[in-house]
Design an enzyme around this catalytic site. Structure first.
Site, PDB file in Angstrom:
ATOM      1  N   TYR A 125       0.787  -0.881  -0.165  1.00 26.98           N
ATOM      2  CA  TYR A 125      -0.354   0.263  -0.110  1.00 26.98           C
ATOM      3  C   TYR A 125       0.993   1.999  -0.007  1.00 26.98           C
ATOM      4  O   TYR A 125       1.961   1.259   0.197  1.00 26.98           O
ATOM      5  CB  TYR A 125      -1.167  -0.331   1.273  1.00 26.98           C
ATOM      6  CG  TYR A 125      -0.472   0.101   2.398  1.00 26.98           C
ATOM      7  CD1 TYR A 125       0.392  -0.407   3.322  1.00 26.98           C
ATOM      8  CD2 TYR A 125      -0.674   1.087   3.291  1.00 26.98           C
ATOM      9  CE1 TYR A 125       0.967  -0.409   4.501  1.00 26.98           C
ATOM     10  CE2 TYR A 125       0.126   1.778   4.004  1.00 26.98           C
ATOM     11  CZ  TYR A 125       1.135   0.518   5.217  1.00 26.98           C
ATOM     12  OH  TYR A 125       1.405   1.205   6.012  1.00 26.98           O
ATOM     13  N   ARG A 158       8.284   3.585  -4.192  1.00 29.56           N
ATOM     14  CA  ARG A 158       8.248   3.008  -4.116  1.00 29.56           C
ATOM     15  C   ARG A 158       7.571   2.093  -3.503  1.00 29.56           C
ATOM     16  O   ARG A 158       7.597   0.428  -3.584  1.00 29.56           O
ATOM     17  CB  ARG A 158       8.194   3.737  -2.164  1.00 29.56           C
ATOM     18  CG  ARG A 158       8.715   3.181  -0.662  1.00 29.56           C
ATOM     19  CD  ARG A 158       8.631   3.538   0.437  1.00 29.56           C
ATOM     20  NE  ARG A 158       6.977   3.935   0.460  1.00 29.56           N
ATOM     21  CZ  ARG A 158       6.686   5.037   1.778  1.00 29.56           C
ATOM     22  NH1 ARG A 158       7.524   4.733   2.548  1.00 29.56           N
ATOM     23  NH2 ARG A 158       5.367   5.414   2.155  1.00 29.56           N
ATOM     24  N   ARG A 189      -7.714 -20.198  -2.064  1.00 29.81           N
ATOM     25  CA  ARG A 189      -6.446 -20.216  -1.163  1.00 29.81           C
ATOM     26  C   ARG A 189      -5.528 -21.311  -0.929  1.00 29.81           C
ATOM     27  O   ARG A 189      -5.817 -22.578  -1.257  1.00 29.81           O
ATOM     28  CB  ARG A 189      -7.405 -20.273   0.859  1.00 29.81           C
ATOM     29  CG  ARG A 189      -6.707 -19.845   1.198  1.00 29.81           C
ATOM     30  CD  ARG A 189      -7.074 -19.580   3.126  1.00 29.81           C
ATOM     31  NE  ARG A 189      -6.430 -19.548   3.431  1.00 29.81           N
ATOM     32  CZ  ARG A 189      -5.529 -20.374   4.508  1.00 29.81           C
ATOM     33  NH1 ARG A 189      -5.228 -21.736   3.945  1.00 29.81           N
ATOM     34  NH2 ARG A 189      -4.778 -19.531   5.718  1.00 29.81           N
ATOM     35  N   HIS A 212      -1.397 -21.098   0.323  1.00 33.03           N
ATOM     36  CA  HIS A 212      -0.519 -20.439   0.674  1.00 33.03           C
ATOM     37  C   HIS A 212       0.988 -19.621  -0.460  1.00 33.03           C
ATOM     38  O   HIS A 212       0.973 -18.230  -0.884  1.00 33.03           O
ATOM     39  CB  HIS A 212       0.550 -20.921   1.511  1.00 33.03           C
ATOM     40  CG  HIS A 212       0.089 -20.507   3.135  1.00 33.03           C
ATOM     41  ND1 HIS A 212      -1.234 -21.133   2.373  1.00 33.03           N
ATOM     42  CD2 HIS A 212       0.332 -20.164   4.342  1.00 33.03           C
ATOM     43  CE1 HIS A 212      -1.100 -21.582   4.394  1.00 33.03           C
ATOM     44  NE2 HIS A 212      -0.835 -20.556   5.023  1.00 33.03           N
ATOM     45  N   LYS A 257       6.680  -1.757   1.946  1.00 37.37           N
ATOM     46  CA  LYS A 257       5.395  -1.616   2.656  1.00 37.37           C
ATOM     47  C   LYS A 257       4.305  -2.073   2.479  1.00 37.37           C
ATOM     48  O   LYS A 257       3.130  -2.151   1.141  1.00 37.37           O
ATOM     49  CB  LYS A 257       5.024   0.293   2.163  1.00 37.37           C
ATOM     50  CG  LYS A 257       4.476   1.122   2.904  1.00 37.37           C
ATOM     51  CD  LYS A 257       4.181   1.945   2.245  1.00 37.37           C
ATOM     52  CE  LYS A 257       3.501   3.363   3.375  1.00 37.37           C
ATOM     53  NZ  LYS A 257       3.394   3.365   4.636  1.00 37.37           N
ATOM     54  N   GLU A 263      11.790   2.551  14.398  1.00 41.90           N
ATOM     55  CA  GLU A 263      11.200   3.300  13.615  1.00 41.90           C
ATOM     56  C   GLU A 263       9.182   3.567  14.479  1.00 41.90           C
ATOM     57  O   GLU A 263       9.322   2.353  15.618  1.00 41.90           O
ATOM     58  CB  GLU A 263      10.349   3.466  12.116  1.00 41.90           C
ATOM     59  CG  GLU A 263       9.923   1.651  11.703  1.00 41.90           C
ATOM     60  CD  GLU A 263       9.522   2.066  10.723  1.00 41.90           C
ATOM     61  OE1 GLU A 263       9.726   2.688   9.761  1.00 41.90           O
ATOM     62  OE2 GLU A 263       9.142   0.692  10.209  1.00 41.90           O
ATOM     63  N   LEU A 317      10.551   1.236   7.445  1.00 42.60           N
ATOM     64  CA  LEU A 317      10.382   2.121   6.479  1.00 42.60           C
ATOM     65  C   LEU A 317      11.081   3.235   5.595  1.00 42.60           C
ATOM     66  O   LEU A 317      10.929   3.896   7.089  1.00 42.60           O
ATOM     67  CB  LEU A 317       8.448   1.917   6.523  1.00 42.60           C
ATOM     68  CG  LEU A 317       8.148   2.861   4.790  1.00 42.60           C
ATOM     69  CD1 LEU A 317       7.916   1.423   4.185  1.00 42.60           C
ATOM     70  CD2 LEU A 317       6.272   3.635   5.033  1.00 42.60           C
TER      71      LEU A 317
END
Ligand code: PDD
Length: 285
Positions: free
Chosen positions: A33, A52, A100, A102, A149, A182, A207
């Site tokens: 995101y 990014r 589903r 993995h 991210k 952070e 990040l």
């Protein structure tokens, strides 16, 4: 006015904006995101955010579903349809919908793209900046690639909640050597007693905030000396100033760490000046 979201090619009222329950973002938090500040209806540092995003996607081997240009159009259109003047636009891309399992879905599975935008309370943000905020510290129990991210934010969620319950605004993660990495949704900074600006080096343990990158430019222009290195909680508590940065908050002074005042317990001059000058160095498009 009802809010509008972009979902896989369509602009929909929020109540109709849904993703499939077998979306891998939902099942595995298998996605990435970005959060971009909107200011006067314009995007702040769109280019850097999309760069990014491209990197995060590449690290996770998710295909970039739209060109940066098309993505920019969608971000702007979502901002426009929601009449955002000052706030944020949120973009999420997951590995897509698949039964589903993995392991990665079959080649050709389309990533899912969702964009939302909303106004923030400008007066409240200014008040936070003028009063400063308290932070608590918590052990950094995240994985070793938080430079990506990803939407996999459970430790961040728990840390932020711990901060709220302690009456603080943010939680600073601390590594196993007592050094701050952070915040749960921000980067962490101090100004040392001798006036140096210190923030952790942008390796895999933090990040690399877009706000962080721009603040480095502002600080350099203001003639501040920058040290990119880790600092301990004790050093931060004994610092002249501390602050945090993120796209939605820009620069917010930290006036208390684990109940101890930082400096004289009030927002510092350096943090205040960095906040004041920030948008002269950011790119607005
Ligand atoms: N958070 N570190 C973490 C863990 C973050 O989640 C964020 C941003 C930052 C600062 O990055 P930037 O300056 O690019 O916003 C650092 C966003 C705002 C969020 O999750 O809402």
């Amino acid at each position: 006015m009802s809010r509008i979201a972009y979902v896989n090619g369509r602009y929909l009222p929020l109540r109709d904006a849904t993703v499939n329950i077998e979306d891998r973002g939902y099942q595995f938090s298998d996605g990435v995101y970005e959060v971009c500040e909107v200011r006067g209806g314009q995007l702040v540092d769109e280019r850097r955010h999309i760069e990014r995003l491209t990197r995060s996607l590449a690290e996770l081997h998710i295909a970039m579903p739209l060109t940066p240009l098309a993505l920019g159009v969608v971000l702007r259109e979502t901002v426009r349809r929601n009449r955002v003047r000052w706030g944020i636009v949120y973009l999420q891309i997951s590995r897509g919908v698949s039964r589903r399992d993995h392991a990665f879905p079959p080649p050709g599975t389309a990533p899912s793209v969702v964009v939302t935008a909303r106004n923030l309370d400008f007066a409240k943000a200014e008040q936070l900046a003028s009063e400063g905020v308290a932070v608590i510290t918590v052990p950094d129990n995240r994985w070793e690639r938080v430079d990506i991210k990803s939407v996999s934010l459970l430790p961040n969620v728990l840390a932020k909640q711990a901060a709220r319950e302690a009456g603080a605004r943010e939680a600073w993660f601390v590594d196993n050597q007592g050094r701050v990495t952070e915040g749960s949704s921000s980067n962490a900074w101090i100004i040392t007693r001798d006036g140096k600006l210190v923030t952790r080096q942008a390796d895999h343990a933090i990040l690399r905030g877009i706000t962080r990158t721009v603040v480095v430019d502002v600080a350099t222009a203001q003639g501040l000396e920058l040290e990119e290195r880790a600092f301990t909680v004790e050093e931060a508590q004994g610092a002249r100033e501390a602050f945090l940065t993120s796209a939605s908050q820009i620069v917010i002074p930290v006036v208390q760490i684990d109940g101890r005042p930082v400096g004289n317990g009030a927002p510092g001059l350096v943090a205040t000046a960095l906040r004041r000058d920030f948008h002269r160095y950011a790119e607005l498009t």
